[in-house]
Structure formats: structure tokens, C-alpha cells
Design a protein around this motif. Sequence first.
Motif, short mmCIF file in Angstrom:
data_model
loop_
_atom_site.label_atom_id
_atom_site.label_comp_id
_atom_site.label_asym_id
_atom_site.label_seq_id
_atom_site.Cartn_x
_atom_site.Cartn_y
_atom_site.Cartn_z
N ASN A 107 -96.86 -4.63 78.97
CA ASN A 107 -97.30 -3.63 78.01
C ASN A 107 -98.80 -3.83 77.76
O ASN A 107 -99.26 -4.94 77.54
CB ASN A 107 -96.48 -3.90 76.74
N GLU A 108 -99.57 -2.74 77.80
CA GLU A 108 -101.02 -2.89 77.74
C GLU A 108 -101.51 -3.47 76.42
O GLU A 108 -102.41 -4.31 76.39
CB GLU A 108 -101.71 -1.54 78.01
N ALA A 109 -100.89 -3.05 75.31
CA ALA A 109 -101.31 -3.56 74.00
C ALA A 109 -101.06 -5.07 73.93
O ALA A 109 -101.89 -5.84 73.43
CB ALA A 109 -100.56 -2.84 72.89
N ARG A 110 -99.92 -5.48 74.49
CA ARG A 110 -99.57 -6.90 74.50
C ARG A 110 -100.54 -7.68 75.39
O ARG A 110 -100.92 -8.81 75.09
CB ARG A 110 -98.12 -7.02 75.01
N PHE A 111 -100.96 -7.01 76.47
CA PHE A 111 -101.91 -7.63 77.39
C PHE A 111 -103.24 -7.89 76.69
O PHE A 111 -103.84 -8.97 76.82
CB PHE A 111 -102.11 -6.69 78.60
N GLU A 112 -103.71 -6.91 75.90
CA GLU A 112 -104.96 -7.05 75.15
C GLU A 112 -104.90 -8.25 74.22
O GLU A 112 -105.83 -9.03 74.10
CB GLU A 112 -105.24 -5.78 74.32
N LYS A 113 -103.75 -8.39 73.57
CA LYS A 113 -103.56 -9.51 72.65
C LYS A 113 -103.70 -10.84 73.39
O LYS A 113 -104.33 -11.77 72.91
CB LYS A 113 -102.15 -9.44 72.05
N ALA A 114 -103.10 -10.88 74.60
CA ALA A 114 -103.14 -12.11 75.39
C ALA A 114 -104.57 -12.46 75.80
O ALA A 114 -104.98 -13.61 75.71
CB ALA A 114 -102.24 -11.98 76.62
N ILE A 115 -105.34 -11.44 76.21
CA ILE A 115 -106.70 -11.81 76.64
C ILE A 115 -107.60 -12.12 75.44
O ILE A 115 -108.52 -12.91 75.56
CB ILE A 115 -107.35 -10.80 77.63
N ASN A 116 -107.30 -11.52 74.29
CA ASN A 116 -108.05 -11.91 73.08
C ASN A 116 -107.79 -13.37 72.74
O ASN A 116 -108.70 -14.11 72.35
CB ASN A 116 -107.67 -11.03 71.89
N LYS A 117 -106.54 -13.77 72.90
CA LYS A 117 -106.19 -15.16 72.64
C LYS A 117 -106.93 -16.08 73.63
O LYS A 117 -107.47 -17.12 73.24
CB LYS A 117 -104.67 -15.31 72.83
N ALA A 118 -106.99 -15.62 74.88
CA ALA A 118 -107.69 -16.41 75.90
C ALA A 118 -109.18 -16.52 75.56
O ALA A 118 -109.77 -17.60 75.66
CB ALA A 118 -107.51 -15.76 77.26
N ARG A 119 -109.77 -15.40 75.13
CA ARG A 119 -111.20 -15.43 74.74
C ARG A 119 -111.42 -16.46 73.65
O ARG A 119 -112.35 -17.27 73.71
CB ARG A 119 -111.61 -14.05 74.21
N ALA A 120 -110.56 -16.41 72.62
CA ALA A 120 -110.71 -17.31 71.48
C ALA A 120 -110.64 -18.77 71.95
O ALA A 120 -111.44 -19.61 71.55
CB ALA A 120 -109.63 -17.04 70.44
N GLN A 121 -109.68 -19.05 72.84
CA GLN A 121 -109.52 -20.42 73.32
C GLN A 121 -110.74 -20.86 74.12
O GLN A 121 -111.17 -22.01 74.03
CB GLN A 121 -108.26 -20.53 74.18
N LEU A 122 -111.29 -19.92 74.91
CA LEU A 122 -112.42 -20.29 75.74
C LEU A 122 -113.70 -20.51 74.93
O LEU A 122 -114.57 -21.28 75.31
CB LEU A 122 -112.67 -19.22 76.82
#
Lengths: 255, 354
Positions: A107-122
Motif C-alpha cells: 500500500n503506497e501510504a504504508r510505504f511512505e510511512k516506512a521510508i519516513n521511518k527509515a529517514r528518521a533512523q538514518l
Amino acid sequence: MEDKIKVIIIDDEAPARRLIANYLASSKDMEIIGECMDGFEGVKKINELKPDLIFLDIQMPKINGVEMLELLDAESLPLTIFTTAYDEYAVKSFEYNTCDYLLKPINEARFEKAINKARAQLQSPHISAAGKQGIRTLLEEGISDNHLDRLVIRSGNHIQVVHCNDLICLEANDDYVIVHTAKDQWLKKQTLKYYEKKLSPQNFLRVHRSFIINLSEVTRIEPYSKDAWIAIMKNGLKVAVSKAGYARLKEAMNF
Amino acid sequence: MRFPGNLSQNRPFLRNYLLFTFVLTGLHFSLLFFRYELTFLQALADGIISVVLLNFMLLSLSFVVRYARNKTVDSLLSIRNSLLAGLLIVIAWLFLSVFILQTLFYNHPFYLDFLVLSRELRFAAGLFVAGWVYLAFFLSVYQQSVKESVERENELRTLVEKTELQALKNQLNPHFIYNSLNSISSLTVYSPEKARVMLGNLSDFLRIALRKDAMHIITLREELENIELYLKIEKVRFEDKLQWEIQNSTEFHSFQIPALILQPLFENAVKHGVQQSSTQGIIRLTCEKSGNDLLLILSNSYDEQFQRFKGEGVGMENVRNRMRLIYGKTALLKIEAQKGVFSCYLTVPQKVNT
């Protein structure tokens, strides 16, 4: 441009890779530096290109996604977002706080959430370290509760798959385990305790602090000294058996 | 071989039979003692020996009755055989009982005369009793076999229902649907035309797969159309990696086959021969005739370096169960993993003359 997040997509199905690439197109801070079709390619590309983030399918040809992660050096372990249709690993994945776990169809919205999480971690080194630690713990504990049916080992550039039926014994050696087969010996960075839990107890038994043996490979057991025995394996290998190990062996083999 | 209505295990029947023997002995005794004025001892010995011996010998009739019900022998023939057996038993009994009684009472001239005079009457009474016993056996066995066949039918029905439920749950692998939907999602961006075709194929396939009837029989031609649909969907995921060949099928197009019985076998071949393989995988289906039956051979190659045969999965088990339920035969599915080639041999029995 220097600061773009480097991404590798690892999935054997082209449409699935294209979908992720399409979702990523709107994120200008991300750059896809490679796509891989199986775990072998994945190991090679990750070691070579050192990505910050990977999208990783689990069911793949040759070796699966989890086995691929096991083969990476601790320092080159990237942030990992699993992408799979199988939800059986999701619970553990969340438990150990790995970056994220996306279920197909994505799901695209769920995908956005995942990459935001990745950004925060990085952006935050200590969250990132926690995420990587999560993956490491996950790999140490094992992502699945099923028993293993094969071991995947890397020696240099070579990747070896050893089927559990072909194992003679496993020997503890500092931070490594020596995997004995009829023909070869391999070094695998893992603990004996892990294999004690993960190998099928019907076929494998810990007979000593340093040894797990394949029960179907034993030819005979000889006394060695008071409270010590030796198991002689079909290929001639001699394995030390402790007092407690001998008791377990007696029970397992009914003698 | 197990006989239905085994009388030796039917305790109420044996109890009644014993009671019947007891009452008959009493009647026989009373008749001789009061009506024919024999001595107490003579009447008692005659009663016990005649009746107990007769009923004991008649027990063997139960084998004849059971045998007749079991074998699909001509029923008239089996009745004739039973009657003949009854007659022989009664004749043997008559000689045996008279001989024993003569030996016992060799010095009672009046009784010996009575014995000789009453021979015809004894014979008639023996036949009469044998007739009733035969009828009782027959009814008891009949009732038991009816009961057993009803039980068997119920057992079969619950099994069918259970399997149907399982078929609904197991046969369609949800991951197949999820992965297909993911592919469609991707195609909408790059190739909307293909996405539409695939959505159509997936819908058609789901409509067929979600039928509830596990016993539904179709022709091989229809089944191959279903499989084609399934493979086309998978082809979108695996592209050129997935290839298939269906050989020699046209001459068997009208043969009967359970709907979608081949799908789990193809799914297994796709998983191990294509998905888990790093090179192109070809799935081959060959059709052959085996006696009156249709033999389908499905094979795929797999990479032994990475995969080992680990026993049957849920899909295979489901195929096996359905075949057993529909045709009442085991071993219709055989599998073989050898030198990197996995083969399934599915025998589909054909009804003759229908």
C-alpha cells in the motif's frame, strides 16, 4: 547530491521491483543504486555498494532474504525493510524493532510511512544503531520458529549451502561454529546454542559443550575415560561426548 | 476380509439365541413328559440332547448366511445353498441325536420303540426349527449390514464435508493472490493494458477456484483451460522464467477429471521449479492412457544444490485426499524426486460406458 540515501531493491519478481522503484520516484532524497534478483547478487552488491537502505523480499531463488542477511558482515548491514506476501515473520520483525515490514500487495501510504521511518533512523545515529541491533538480534534469535533444513555459509566470495542431512557435526570455535560435512569443513559466524535450538531435535543432539552431532551419522560410541566418551561418526570423525551428553545420547538412541 | 454382521460379536443376538434354546428344550421336555408319558429322566435327556445339539449345529448356518450376504452371489442361488445346508444339518442332527439317545437308553425297550416311531416327527420339527433359525440369522445379519452401511455413509459424508472446507482453505494459496495483486499494482503504472488483462484472468480464476464443490468433475479440456489461466497469472510475476509445455492432450480432451485437481501440482512446480530456481524453469505435462484411466505426468526440474525434497506439502496432501474421496482408491498420486527432476504421476479413473 552527495547526501542522497542509497537504496538497493532485492526481489526476484520484476513487477515487484518496478513497483517499489515507482513508489520511490517521488522521494527525491532517495537514489536506487542497484536491483538484485536473488540473495547471492544481494550479498555481492551490498558489500560492493554499501547501501543505506535495502528493500528485501524473503522468498527468493537460491537463498532467501533472511539467509542473505546472515551472510553480511555486521558493519555492512544496511537498514532493512522486508517486502513479502508472507506475514509469518512480521511479528518477530516488529518485536526486534527492525526498520519495517511491508506486506504485499504494498500500500503506497504504508510505504511512505516506512521510508519516513527509515529517514528518521538514518538521520539519528543512535536510532539507526538500535535498528541495526534489532536486525542482529533477530538474526541471532532466528526469524522463524521452524527448524532449519539448511545452513548458508560464506567463505570469501563463495557461498555454500549445506543441507542439514549432510551435516556430520557442529563444533564450537570462539565466535564461530565449525560445520563438518563428509567432505569439507566450513566456518560460520554463529553460536552453538543457536543451532541447538534451531536444528531438529529428532536428528541433532548436543553431546558436549562444544559439539552437536547428527544422530544418523553415528556408528559407535566408545568409552574414553571416566565420565568421558567418544562418538565415532560414519566418516571416521571422533567427537567428544560429556557425561551429560552421554545420558542424552542414551535416551535419544535407546541403548 | 471383514464380514458385516459378525454374529459371534453380536452379544444380544447370542443371548436371545440361548434363551430360545432354553425355551425350546422346556417345550420338548414337557411334550415328552406330559403328553407321551416318558419318564422324567428320558424326557429330560431327550429334550436337552435333541434341542441343544440341533441349535448348536444350526449356528453354522450363520456362516452360510453371512457369506451369501457378502459375496455378490446370485440371491436365488444363495437361498438354495442355505436351504440345502439347513437340510443337511437337520439330517445329520437326526442321526446323531437318535444314535446318542439309543446308546444312552439301550436297556429301555419302550423308549427305543418311541425313538424309532417318532423319527419322522423329529425330522419335521427339526426342519421347522431350522427354518426359523435361518430367518432369524438372515434378519439379524441384514439389519446389521444396513446399520453398518448407514454408518459408513455418514462417516464418508462428514469426511467429504470436512475436506470440502479444507479444500476451500488450503487449495487456494493466499500468497498467490497477494503476490498477483502486487504485480497488478505494479502493472497499472507501467502497462495499464496488461494490468487490465491480468485482473480479468485473476477474476476468472478466482471464480473457478472459489467454487465450493470438491467433487465437481469436468473434462480435461476445461481443466487445461483453468490451468492456462493460472499459468498466465504466474507468468506476469515470473516473466520469461516460467515456461510450460502440455503434450499429447488433444486426444484426451473429453476425459473426466476433478476440477482444479491439477492446480496445486502446478503451483508446486512453479514454486520449486521456477520461483526457487535461478534459471528458466520448464513445467511439462504429458497425458497418457493407462488401461481405461487417464495418466497425467507433471514434471519440473529443480536445483539440487539449493533444494531438497522435504516431503509432501499441504497442496499435495489435499490432491491425494480429494482423489481418494472421489474415487475411493488410494495411491492415485505418486511422486518422485530424482536427479534434479520432480515428477507427479496422477491417475484419473474413468467411468466406463457413461
